[in-house]
Design a protein around this motif. Structure first.
Motif, short mmCIF file in Angstrom:
data_model
loop_
_atom_site.label_atom_id
_atom_site.label_comp_id
_atom_site.label_asym_id
_atom_site.label_seq_id
_atom_site.Cartn_x
_atom_site.Cartn_y
_atom_site.Cartn_z
N TYR A 1 1.44 9.07 -6.08
CA TYR A 1 1.80 10.45 -5.76
C TYR A 1 2.75 11.00 -6.82
CZ TYR A 1 3.99 14.43 -3.51
OH TYR A 1 4.50 15.66 -3.24
N ILE A 2 3.76 10.21 -7.20
CA ILE A 2 4.72 10.65 -8.20
C ILE A 2 4.05 10.83 -9.56
CG2 ILE A 2 6.78 9.93 -9.48
CD1 ILE A 2 7.76 8.65 -6.83
N VAL A 3 3.19 9.88 -9.94
CA VAL A 3 2.48 10.00 -11.21
C VAL A 3 1.58 11.23 -11.20
CG1 VAL A 3 0.70 8.91 -12.66
CG2 VAL A 3 2.59 7.55 -11.77
N VAL B 1 0.84 -1.20 0.00
CA VAL B 1 0.00 0.00 0.00
C VAL B 1 0.87 1.25 0.00
CG1 VAL B 1 -1.62 1.33 1.40
CG2 VAL B 1 -2.02 -1.10 1.02
N VAL B 2 1.93 1.26 0.80
CA VAL B 2 2.82 2.43 0.85
C VAL B 2 3.50 2.63 -0.51
CG1 VAL B 2 4.95 3.31 1.87
CG2 VAL B 2 3.18 2.37 3.34
N LEU B 3 4.00 1.55 -1.11
CA LEU B 3 4.65 1.68 -2.42
C LEU B 3 3.69 2.18 -3.49
CD1 LEU B 3 6.94 -1.48 -2.48
CD2 LEU B 3 7.63 0.91 -2.20
N ILE C 1 1.88 14.42 -13.74
CA ILE C 1 0.76 14.86 -14.59
C ILE C 1 0.40 16.31 -14.28
CG2 ILE C 1 -1.68 14.51 -15.08
CD1 ILE C 1 -1.18 11.50 -14.75
N SER C 2 0.43 16.66 -13.01
CA SER C 2 0.12 18.03 -12.60
C SER C 2 1.12 19.01 -13.19
CB SER C 2 0.11 18.12 -11.08
OG SER C 2 -0.08 19.44 -10.66
#
Length: 71
Positions: free
Chosen positions: A55-57, A47-49, A61-62
């Motif tokens: 979050y990185i993706v 779940v953490v990974l 994208i942001s």
């Protein structure tokens, strides 16, 4: 079939269902404490990974959208 007969039949089927549930639960092999601990650690690490990955993706994208829109 009358109304009361249908209700009685429904209760019999419900009782049979829960009887089947109990008999199936008796067949289950439950994990011991060591297995349960290792499975729990695997789930938490996964779940953490995945959270870090998303979050990185999302951050990428942001930033890409910010570049496209010029803000």
């Amino acid at each position: 079939m009358g109304f009361l007969a249908r209700i009685g039949s429904s209760f019999r089927r419900t009782g049979a269902f829960f009887g089947d549930v109990v008999s199936e639960l008796k067949k289950v092999r439950w994990p011991n404490r060591k297995e349960l601990t290792s499975y729990t650690i695997v789930v938490i690490v996964t779940v953490v990974l995945l959270a870090v990955f998303f979050y990185i993706v999302d951050l990428g994208i942001s930033r890409l959208i910010d570049l496209i829109l010029g803000t």
